[in-house]
Scaffold this motif. Sequence first.
Motif, PDB file in Angstrom:
ATOM      1  N   THR A 105       0.710  -1.350   0.065  1.00  0.00           N
ATOM      2  CA  THR A 105       0.115   0.034   0.234  1.00  0.00           C
ATOM      3  C   THR A 105       0.835   1.242   0.072  1.00  0.00           C
ATOM      4  O   THR A 105       1.874   1.232   0.757  1.00  0.00           O
ATOM      5  CB  THR A 105      -0.860   0.137   1.053  1.00  0.00           C
ATOM      6  OG1 THR A 105      -1.409  -1.151   1.216  1.00  0.00           O
ATOM      7  CG2 THR A 105      -1.891   1.323   1.094  1.00  0.00           C
ATOM      8  N   ARG A 106       0.568   2.154  -0.796  1.00  0.00           N
ATOM      9  CA  ARG A 106       1.126   3.594  -0.586  1.00  0.00           C
ATOM     10  C   ARG A 106       0.299   4.182   0.137  1.00  0.00           C
ATOM     11  O   ARG A 106      -0.891   4.510   0.225  1.00  0.00           O
ATOM     12  CB  ARG A 106       0.985   4.239  -2.233  1.00  0.00           C
ATOM     13  CG  ARG A 106       1.563   5.688  -2.121  1.00  0.00           C
ATOM     14  CD  ARG A 106       2.216   6.200  -3.357  1.00  0.00           C
ATOM     15  NE  ARG A 106       3.473   5.358  -3.405  1.00  0.00           N
ATOM     16  CZ  ARG A 106       4.411   5.748  -4.603  1.00  0.00           C
ATOM     17  NH1 ARG A 106       4.230   6.652  -5.319  1.00  0.00           N
ATOM     18  NH2 ARG A 106       5.304   4.861  -4.538  1.00  0.00           N
ATOM     19  N   VAL A 107       1.190   4.977   1.291  1.00  0.00           N
ATOM     20  CA  VAL A 107       0.571   5.572   2.334  1.00  0.00           C
ATOM     21  C   VAL A 107       0.921   7.049   2.248  1.00  0.00           C
ATOM     22  O   VAL A 107       1.941   7.227   2.145  1.00  0.00           O
ATOM     23  CB  VAL A 107       0.929   4.766   3.858  1.00  0.00           C
ATOM     24  CG1 VAL A 107       0.160   5.753   4.830  1.00  0.00           C
ATOM     25  CG2 VAL A 107       0.448   3.430   3.566  1.00  0.00           C
ATOM     26  N   THR A 108      -0.111   7.992   2.192  1.00  0.00           N
ATOM     27  CA  THR A 108       0.401   9.263   2.562  1.00  0.00           C
ATOM     28  C   THR A 108      -0.441   9.953   3.785  1.00  0.00           C
ATOM     29  O   THR A 108      -1.639   9.893   3.937  1.00  0.00           O
ATOM     30  CB  THR A 108      -0.333  10.207   1.307  1.00  0.00           C
ATOM     31  OG1 THR A 108       0.369   9.426   0.013  1.00  0.00           O
ATOM     32  CG2 THR A 108      -0.022  11.617   1.163  1.00  0.00           C
ATOM     33  N   HIS A 109       0.540  10.617   4.338  1.00  0.00           N
ATOM     34  CA  HIS A 109      -0.033  11.113   5.827  1.00  0.00           C
ATOM     35  C   HIS A 109       0.112  12.766   5.567  1.00  0.00           C
ATOM     36  O   HIS A 109       1.438  13.150   5.342  1.00  0.00           O
ATOM     37  CB  HIS A 109       0.989  10.814   6.930  1.00  0.00           C
ATOM     38  CG  HIS A 109       0.379  10.996   8.163  1.00  0.00           C
ATOM     39  ND1 HIS A 109      -0.864  11.544   8.610  1.00  0.00           N
ATOM     40  CD2 HIS A 109       1.308  11.276   9.426  1.00  0.00           C
ATOM     41  CE1 HIS A 109      -0.835  11.886  10.000  1.00  0.00           C
ATOM     42  NE2 HIS A 109       0.363  11.773  10.455  1.00  0.00           N
ATOM     43  N   THR A 110      -0.818  13.362   5.883  1.00  0.00           N
ATOM     44  CA  THR A 110      -0.823  15.098   5.540  1.00  0.00           C
ATOM     45  C   THR A 110      -1.231  15.680   6.969  1.00  0.00           C
ATOM     46  O   THR A 110      -2.046  15.132   7.482  1.00  0.00           O
ATOM     47  CB  THR A 110      -1.804  15.365   4.528  1.00  0.00           C
ATOM     48  OG1 THR A 110      -1.244  14.596   3.180  1.00  0.00           O
ATOM     49  CG2 THR A 110      -1.786  16.895   4.433  1.00  0.00           C
ATOM     50  N   TYR A 111      -0.597  16.818   7.103  1.00  0.00           N
ATOM     51  CA  TYR A 111      -0.884  17.732   8.477  1.00  0.00           C
ATOM     52  C   TYR A 111      -1.287  19.010   7.879  1.00  0.00           C
ATOM     53  O   TYR A 111      -0.314  19.485   6.985  1.00  0.00           O
ATOM     54  CB  TYR A 111       0.272  17.666   9.482  1.00  0.00           C
ATOM     55  CG  TYR A 111      -0.271  18.668  10.438  1.00  0.00           C
ATOM     56  CD1 TYR A 111      -1.412  18.693  11.420  1.00  0.00           C
ATOM     57  CD2 TYR A 111       0.643  19.993  10.569  1.00  0.00           C
ATOM     58  CE1 TYR A 111      -1.617  19.443  12.117  1.00  0.00           C
ATOM     59  CE2 TYR A 111       0.182  20.631  11.580  1.00  0.00           C
ATOM     60  CZ  TYR A 111      -0.829  20.657  12.414  1.00  0.00           C
ATOM     61  OH  TYR A 111      -1.335  21.522  13.551  1.00  0.00           O
ATOM     62  N   ASP A 112      -2.312  19.556   7.667  1.00  0.00           N
ATOM     63  CA  ASP A 112      -2.774  20.787   7.268  1.00  0.00           C
ATOM     64  C   ASP A 112      -3.203  21.576   7.986  1.00  0.00           C
ATOM     65  O   ASP A 112      -4.166  21.599   8.818  1.00  0.00           O
ATOM     66  CB  ASP A 112      -3.918  20.444   6.159  1.00  0.00           C
ATOM     67  CG  ASP A 112      -4.433  21.845   5.392  1.00  0.00           C
ATOM     68  OD1 ASP A 112      -4.139  22.721   5.705  1.00  0.00           O
ATOM     69  OD2 ASP A 112      -5.094  21.527   4.398  1.00  0.00           O
ATOM     70  N   TRP A 113      -2.535  22.683   8.165  1.00  0.00           N
ATOM     71  CA  TRP A 113      -2.982  23.817   9.324  1.00  0.00           C
ATOM     72  C   TRP A 113      -3.138  25.133   8.497  1.00  0.00           C
ATOM     73  O   TRP A 113      -3.161  26.089   9.062  1.00  0.00           O
ATOM     74  CB  TRP A 113      -1.857  23.826  10.427  1.00  0.00           C
ATOM     75  CG  TRP A 113      -0.330  24.322  10.152  1.00  0.00           C
ATOM     76  CD1 TRP A 113       0.405  23.237   9.204  1.00  0.00           C
ATOM     77  CD2 TRP A 113       0.380  25.328  10.456  1.00  0.00           C
ATOM     78  NE1 TRP A 113       1.603  23.947   9.275  1.00  0.00           N
ATOM     79  CE2 TRP A 113       1.549  25.280   9.976  1.00  0.00           C
ATOM     80  CE3 TRP A 113      -0.116  26.667  10.982  1.00  0.00           C
ATOM     81  CZ2 TRP A 113       2.364  26.199   9.852  1.00  0.00           C
ATOM     82  CZ3 TRP A 113       0.833  27.572  10.911  1.00  0.00           C
ATOM     83  CH2 TRP A 113       2.277  27.565  10.458  1.00  0.00           C
ATOM     84  N   SER A 114      -3.509  24.924   7.331  1.00  0.00           N
ATOM     85  CA  SER A 114      -3.850  26.264   6.548  1.00  0.00           C
ATOM     86  C   SER A 114      -5.081  27.068   7.133  1.00  0.00           C
ATOM     87  O   SER A 114      -5.201  28.137   6.829  1.00  0.00           O
ATOM     88  CB  SER A 114      -4.073  26.132   5.122  1.00  0.00           C
ATOM     89  OG  SER A 114      -5.020  24.954   4.967  1.00  0.00           O
ATOM     90  N   GLN A 115      -5.832  26.333   7.877  1.00  0.00           N
ATOM     91  CA  GLN A 115      -6.935  26.896   8.490  1.00  0.00           C
ATOM     92  C   GLN A 115      -6.821  27.152   9.975  1.00  0.00           C
ATOM     93  O   GLN A 115      -7.871  27.735  10.422  1.00  0.00           O
ATOM     94  CB  GLN A 115      -8.265  26.166   7.914  1.00  0.00           C
ATOM     95  CG  GLN A 115      -8.564  25.911   6.650  1.00  0.00           C
ATOM     96  CD  GLN A 115      -8.802  27.155   5.886  1.00  0.00           C
ATOM     97  OE1 GLN A 115      -9.513  27.895   6.176  1.00  0.00           O
ATOM     98  NE2 GLN A 115      -8.123  27.288   4.500  1.00  0.00           N
ATOM     99  N   LEU A 116      -5.722  27.000  10.403  1.00  0.00           N
ATOM    100  CA  LEU A 116      -5.605  26.951  11.936  1.00  0.00           C
ATOM    101  C   LEU A 116      -5.584  28.564  12.139  1.00  0.00           C
ATOM    102  O   LEU A 116      -5.102  29.549  11.551  1.00  0.00           O
ATOM    103  CB  LEU A 116      -4.091  26.568  12.235  1.00  0.00           C
ATOM    104  CG  LEU A 116      -4.043  26.541  13.687  1.00  0.00           C
ATOM    105  CD1 LEU A 116      -4.839  25.684  14.502  1.00  0.00           C
ATOM    106  CD2 LEU A 116      -2.340  26.108  13.870  1.00  0.00           C
ATOM    107  N   THR A 117      -6.548  28.855  13.185  1.00  0.00           N
ATOM    108  CA  THR A 117      -6.798  30.241  13.555  1.00  0.00           C
ATOM    109  C   THR A 117      -6.159  30.496  14.901  1.00  0.00           C
ATOM    110  O   THR A 117      -6.147  31.814  15.130  1.00  0.00           O
ATOM    111  CB  THR A 117      -8.394  30.472  13.757  1.00  0.00           C
ATOM    112  OG1 THR A 117      -8.864  29.350  14.604  1.00  0.00           O
ATOM    113  CG2 THR A 117      -9.137  30.339  12.310  1.00  0.00           C
TER     114      THR A 117
END
Length: 147
Positions: A105-117
């Motif tokens: 399995t190809r696994v992608t882990h993402t952390y997105d804090w573009s909407q962090l206020t």
Amino acid sequence: MSDRIVSATRDIAAPADTIFELIADPARQPEWDGNDNLAIAAPGQRVHAVGDVFRMTTTQGKDRDNHIVEFEEGRRIAWKPSAVGEPQPGHLWRWELVPNDDGGTRVTHTYDWSQLTDEARFQRAQWTTSERLMGSIDRLATAAEGH
């Protein structure tokens, strides 16, 4: 904002369903957390759909509710954490799994804090790099490949 979205990808020699079970069952997450941020989650909180909420206790002893905002069984799961009873501050953790022809399995882990206020969280958010995300993937691989 692109510097506020970090990810890591790796092929794991285990089926997507095996890997997904480790992610979708919060009680298993402290086993593979590469950020060393997760202490414990009560059993019986396995995620099944958008709208589910699971509670996790951090290594700092704080309880967090994690609100599922994306879900496709065996393929994708994403959640937004918040303090218990508080609004979500806007950051998101996502896992995407794509089966390979070889059974892995190809696994992608993402952390997105573009909407962090919450600016008080920015320093901690910046600390979460693609290398730290890869740490979680590597530990997840060890757990999944051992099954």
